[in-house]
Design an enzyme around this catalytic site. Sequence first.
Site, mmCIF file in Angstrom:
data_model
loop_
_atom_site.group_PDB
_atom_site.id
_atom_site.type_symbol
_atom_site.label_atom_id
_atom_site.label_comp_id
_atom_site.label_asym_id
_atom_site.label_seq_id
_atom_site.Cartn_x
_atom_site.Cartn_y
_atom_site.Cartn_z
ATOM 1 N N CYS A 121 11.668 -10.117 -16.836
ATOM 2 C CA CYS A 121 10.885 -9.892 -15.621
ATOM 3 C C CYS A 121 11.599 -10.454 -14.409
ATOM 4 O O CYS A 121 12.017 -11.597 -14.401
ATOM 5 C CB CYS A 121 9.525 -10.552 -15.770
ATOM 6 N N CYS A 261 30.483 -18.911 -13.587
ATOM 7 C CA CYS A 261 30.962 -20.252 -13.930
ATOM 8 C C CYS A 261 31.591 -20.242 -15.321
ATOM 9 O O CYS A 261 30.907 -20.073 -16.330
ATOM 10 C CB CYS A 261 29.812 -21.251 -13.873
ATOM 11 N N LYS A 262 32.882 -20.399 -15.351
ATOM 12 C CA LYS A 262 33.658 -20.501 -16.581
ATOM 13 C C LYS A 262 34.627 -21.666 -16.389
ATOM 14 O O LYS A 262 34.884 -22.083 -15.258
ATOM 15 C CB LYS A 262 34.451 -19.216 -16.840
ATOM 16 N N PRO A 263 35.176 -22.218 -17.473
ATOM 17 C CA PRO A 263 36.166 -23.288 -17.301
ATOM 18 C C PRO A 263 37.292 -22.863 -16.361
ATOM 19 O O PRO A 263 37.955 -21.851 -16.564
ATOM 20 C CB PRO A 263 36.674 -23.511 -18.733
ATOM 21 N N GLY A 264 37.458 -23.627 -15.292
ATOM 22 C CA GLY A 264 38.497 -23.346 -14.320
ATOM 23 C C GLY A 264 38.168 -22.250 -13.329
ATOM 24 O O GLY A 264 39.021 -21.878 -12.514
#
Length: 277
Positions: A121, A261-264
């Site tokens: 939703c 947002c991911k490592p690095g």
Amino acid sequence: MKKTQQKEIENVTNITGVRQIELWRRDDLQHPRLDEVAEEVPVALVYNGISHVVMMASPKDLEYFALGFSLSEGIIESPRDIFGMDVVPSCNGLEVQIELSSRRFMGLKERRRALAGRTGCGVCGVEQLNDIGKPVQPLPFTQTFDLNKLDDALRHLNDFQPVGQLTGCTHAAAWMLPSGELVGGHEDVGRHVALDKLLGRRSQEGESWQQGAVLVSSRASYEMVQKSAMCGVEILFAVSAATTLAVEVAERCNLTLVGFCKPGRATVYTHPQRLSN
């Protein structure tokens, strides 16, 4: 299936939100096997005897969900506006019966609407199109966050998804301290519900929103931004992307919104002045 085995499965469900069912694998369609599947149940929030909203959710931590939803939807201003709460079974799901203060209940009745929620939703609690993206009180700029601390938090987000590790079927929302440590995480089949559980728990425990940020395992929708801002969260990190409406709402309410947002790696959509490297 034997009754004793079914009862054991029901007991697991009551504790973990997981149920075992028979299924077939692609490489062996002749022989079924048992595997874990996340539970999803209708949860009605009932204020002073009146059903207000029905959401699909995992049957865990529903008191936190009800409190967080009440805060993030503006139904209450603080946990003190709720005098009591009980989770009870109903014919088709679960009810959270909430005793609301008279003043807040009068306000709720004025804006009451019927809503059947869904796991994904995106406009939960919205009565008409003009209400979408309605601005909240602009947030102050009271903190900064070092993006170098984000990578460690991302590595540990899965720790708050025990059901997700079994089933691959939940989202997580956790509070990230300036050190990068994750505390107070929750999971749910619905990403908005996971966030409400986190907001409810921290509000119940009287924790400050001024030192840290919210990290979610999902995309950042407009409602995720609005819910966070309503509770005073200044920074929202999302593992996936943000929508255009989420960016617009974040810009207006002074919330720092970060996606991918991911490592690095991270993409800052709004108000980068709270962030450092």
